[in-house]
Write a protein that holds these residues in place. Structure first.
Motif, mmCIF file in Angstrom:
data_model
loop_
_atom_site.group_PDB
_atom_site.id
_atom_site.type_symbol
_atom_site.label_atom_id
_atom_site.label_comp_id
_atom_site.label_asym_id
_atom_site.label_seq_id
_atom_site.Cartn_x
_atom_site.Cartn_y
_atom_site.Cartn_z
ATOM 1 N N THR A 13 -11.148 5.827 7.391
ATOM 2 C CA THR A 13 -10.841 6.851 6.404
ATOM 3 C C THR A 13 -12.126 7.590 6.062
ATOM 4 O O THR A 13 -13.159 6.967 5.837
ATOM 5 C CB THR A 13 -10.237 6.203 5.140
ATOM 6 O OG1 THR A 13 -9.088 5.455 5.528
ATOM 7 C CG2 THR A 13 -9.819 7.247 4.140
ATOM 8 N N ILE B 245 -4.314 11.907 4.284
ATOM 9 C CA ILE B 245 -3.430 10.949 3.613
ATOM 10 C C ILE B 245 -3.916 10.655 2.197
ATOM 11 O O ILE B 245 -5.109 10.482 1.962
ATOM 12 C CB ILE B 245 -3.361 9.625 4.405
ATOM 13 C CG1 ILE B 245 -2.800 9.877 5.795
ATOM 14 C CG2 ILE B 245 -2.541 8.583 3.662
ATOM 15 C CD1 ILE B 245 -2.667 8.633 6.647
ATOM 16 N N SER B 246 -2.962 10.573 1.278
ATOM 17 C CA SER B 246 -3.237 10.103 -0.071
ATOM 18 C C SER B 246 -2.856 8.622 -0.105
ATOM 19 O O SER B 246 -1.701 8.267 0.105
ATOM 20 C CB SER B 246 -2.409 10.887 -1.094
ATOM 21 O OG SER B 246 -2.548 10.303 -2.363
ATOM 22 N N TRP B 247 -3.851 7.757 -0.337
ATOM 23 C CA TRP B 247 -3.623 6.315 -0.435
ATOM 24 C C TRP B 247 -3.507 5.935 -1.901
ATOM 25 O O TRP B 247 -4.391 6.239 -2.698
ATOM 26 C CB TRP B 247 -4.786 5.551 0.209
ATOM 27 C CG TRP B 247 -4.897 5.779 1.685
ATOM 28 C CD1 TRP B 247 -5.755 6.625 2.317
ATOM 29 C CD2 TRP B 247 -4.122 5.166 2.706
ATOM 30 N NE1 TRP B 247 -5.551 6.573 3.668
ATOM 31 C CE2 TRP B 247 -4.557 5.684 3.944
ATOM 32 C CE3 TRP B 247 -3.092 4.222 2.700
ATOM 33 C CZ2 TRP B 247 -4.006 5.284 5.155
ATOM 34 C CZ3 TRP B 247 -2.546 3.831 3.917
ATOM 35 C CH2 TRP B 247 -3.003 4.358 5.119
ATOM 36 N N ASN B 248 -2.425 5.269 -2.255
ATOM 37 C CA ASN B 248 -2.195 4.805 -3.632
ATOM 38 C C ASN B 248 -2.394 5.920 -4.661
ATOM 39 O O ASN B 248 -3.013 5.724 -5.708
ATOM 40 C CB ASN B 248 -3.098 3.602 -3.942
ATOM 41 C CG ASN B 248 -2.742 2.412 -3.087
ATOM 42 O OD1 ASN B 248 -1.576 2.119 -2.868
ATOM 43 N ND2 ASN B 248 -3.753 1.733 -2.583
ATOM 44 N N ILE C 149 0.858 -1.175 0.000
ATOM 45 C CA ILE C 149 0.000 0.000 0.000
ATOM 46 C C ILE C 149 0.893 1.223 0.000
ATOM 47 O O ILE C 149 1.749 1.380 0.863
ATOM 48 C CB ILE C 149 -0.919 0.008 1.236
ATOM 49 C CG1 ILE C 149 -1.815 -1.227 1.233
ATOM 50 C CG2 ILE C 149 -1.747 1.276 1.279
ATOM 51 C CD1 ILE C 149 -2.606 -1.429 2.493
ATOM 52 N N LYS C 150 0.686 2.085 -0.983
ATOM 53 C CA LYS C 150 1.464 3.310 -1.065
ATOM 54 C C LYS C 150 0.663 4.424 -0.406
ATOM 55 O O LYS C 150 -0.533 4.563 -0.657
ATOM 56 C CB LYS C 150 1.739 3.650 -2.525
ATOM 57 C CG LYS C 150 2.641 4.834 -2.710
ATOM 58 C CD LYS C 150 2.960 5.044 -4.173
ATOM 59 C CE LYS C 150 3.854 6.244 -4.336
ATOM 60 N NZ LYS C 150 4.171 6.513 -5.723
ATOM 61 N N PHE C 151 1.330 5.195 0.453
ATOM 62 C CA PHE C 151 0.638 6.298 1.107
ATOM 63 C C PHE C 151 1.576 7.485 1.280
ATOM 64 O O PHE C 151 2.794 7.327 1.335
ATOM 65 C CB PHE C 151 0.066 5.873 2.465
ATOM 66 C CG PHE C 151 1.112 5.554 3.501
ATOM 67 C CD1 PHE C 151 1.583 6.532 4.359
ATOM 68 C CD2 PHE C 151 1.635 4.282 3.604
ATOM 69 C CE1 PHE C 151 2.556 6.248 5.307
ATOM 70 C CE2 PHE C 151 2.602 3.976 4.548
ATOM 71 C CZ PHE C 151 3.056 4.971 5.409
ATOM 72 N N GLU C 152 0.972 8.650 1.345
ATOM 73 C CA GLU C 152 1.719 9.880 1.626
ATOM 74 C C GLU C 152 0.903 10.692 2.621
ATOM 75 O O GLU C 152 -0.263 11.013 2.354
ATOM 76 C CB GLU C 152 1.931 10.689 0.357
ATOM 77 C CG GLU C 152 2.660 11.994 0.605
ATOM 78 C CD GLU C 152 2.765 12.850 -0.639
ATOM 79 O OE1 GLU C 152 3.333 13.956 -0.514
ATOM 80 O OE2 GLU C 152 2.285 12.455 -1.720
ATOM 81 N N PRO D 288 -6.560 12.821 -1.434
ATOM 82 C CA PRO D 288 -6.345 12.683 0.012
ATOM 83 C C PRO D 288 -7.661 12.586 0.783
ATOM 84 O O PRO D 288 -8.657 13.199 0.414
ATOM 85 C CB PRO D 288 -5.601 13.959 0.396
ATOM 86 C CG PRO D 288 -5.027 14.472 -0.871
ATOM 87 C CD PRO D 288 -5.971 14.041 -1.960
ATOM 88 N N ASP E 169 -7.911 10.512 7.902
ATOM 89 C CA ASP E 169 -7.635 9.159 8.353
ATOM 90 C C ASP E 169 -7.355 9.167 9.850
ATOM 91 O O ASP E 169 -6.591 10.007 10.336
ATOM 92 C CB ASP E 169 -6.409 8.654 7.584
ATOM 93 C CG ASP E 169 -6.092 7.222 7.874
ATOM 94 O OD1 ASP E 169 -6.717 6.353 7.258
ATOM 95 O OD2 ASP E 169 -5.227 6.981 8.738
#
Length: 70
Positions: free
Chosen positions: A55, A29-32, A4-7, A36, A39
């Motif tokens: 989320t 958070i931005s998931w994949n 899972i990619k997150f920022e 955003p 969360d």
């Protein structure tokens, strides 16, 4: 298992911290690489591990804020 990619775009607030250093946080958070979302979940001190969370879209976040503000 797919990773899972997150920022973490914005740290909003830390709600609590356990004796092990894990923190329950509210973050944007931005998931994949998606839009955003707000969360709420537990994070390890280095933000490498996370617990299960909730989320919320911007609209859901606003509804929760309205409810809490009453």
């Amino acid at each position: 298992m797919a990773s899972i990619k997150f920022e973490i775009i914005e740290h909003v607030v830390t709600l609590s911290e356990s004796s092990t250093g894990w923190k329950k946080e509210v973050n944007l958070i931005s998931w994949n690489e998606r839009e955003p979302k707000y969360d709420i979940r537990d994070w390890s001190p280095d933000h490498e591990k996370m617990g299960k969370g909730v989320t919320l879209s911007s609209e859901e976040w606003q509804q929760l804020n309205n409810f809490i503000s009453k």
